[in-house]
Scaffold this motif. Sequence first.
Motif, PDB file in Angstrom:
ATOM      1  N   GLN A  13      38.114  45.969  40.977  1.00 51.81           N
ATOM      2  CA  GLN A  13      37.618  45.188  42.102  1.00 51.81           C
ATOM      3  C   GLN A  13      38.659  44.131  42.454  1.00 51.81           C
ATOM      4  OE1 GLN A  13      34.203  42.630  41.531  1.00 51.81           O
ATOM      5  NE2 GLN A  13      33.659  42.819  43.689  1.00 51.81           N
ATOM      6  N   PRO A  14      39.333  44.314  43.592  1.00 48.78           N
ATOM      7  CA  PRO A  14      40.230  43.262  44.073  1.00 48.78           C
ATOM      8  C   PRO A  14      39.404  42.044  44.492  1.00 48.78           C
ATOM      9  CG  PRO A  14      40.646  45.358  45.187  1.00 48.78           C
ATOM     10  CD  PRO A  14      39.367  45.499  44.424  1.00 48.78           C
ATOM     11  N   PRO A  15      40.016  40.873  44.550  1.00 47.95           N
ATOM     12  CA  PRO A  15      39.281  39.682  44.988  1.00 47.95           C
ATOM     13  C   PRO A  15      38.655  39.905  46.369  1.00 47.95           C
ATOM     14  CG  PRO A  15      41.447  39.078  44.157  1.00 47.95           C
ATOM     15  CD  PRO A  15      41.402  40.572  44.227  1.00 47.95           C
ATOM     16  N   ASP A  16      37.402  39.533  46.503  1.00 47.69           N
ATOM     17  CA  ASP A  16      36.679  39.589  47.780  1.00 47.69           C
ATOM     18  C   ASP A  16      36.577  40.986  48.376  1.00 47.69           C
ATOM     19  OD1 ASP A  16      36.382  36.782  47.662  1.00 47.69           O
ATOM     20  OD2 ASP A  16      38.372  36.535  48.529  1.00 47.69           O
ATOM     21  N   LYS A  17      36.606  42.012  47.538  1.00 49.52           N
ATOM     22  CA  LYS A  17      36.464  43.386  48.020  1.00 49.52           C
ATOM     23  C   LYS A  17      35.447  44.120  47.165  1.00 49.52           C
ATOM     24  CE  LYS A  17      40.644  43.641  50.448  1.00 49.52           C
ATOM     25  NZ  LYS A  17      41.887  44.233  50.679  1.00 49.52           N
TER      26      LYS A  17
END
Length: 103
Positions: free
Chosen positions: A61-65
């Motif tokens: 999980q990338p930041p804010d995704k």
Amino acid sequence: MVALRAYDVLCELIYTHGDKSTYIEFIDSPARFEIKINVDIFDGWKMFLIDLENKTLFICQPPDKSISFYDLKIGDFDAAVSEFSEYLNNCYERTIPIQDKTL
């Protein structure tokens, strides 16, 4: 979905300070499943690698995704990271002057 539950449990155990006794079924450290790639572009990513009987589950999980789940052949992730690391080291070697390598 089992993969989403695994992600939720690992995030709670690693990134929060709540009651961990709920997850007594873990016989190993949850941090064992966490992946850290020491390249600044991956700062803030949550990544886990879980070897199953006949495949590897890669969760990221990338930041804010949103969360992504990938089924991989066992050993494929390690091979890719090893190749990536070697590539970065080669780039580093070409950009650092020889006299600066002793620092």
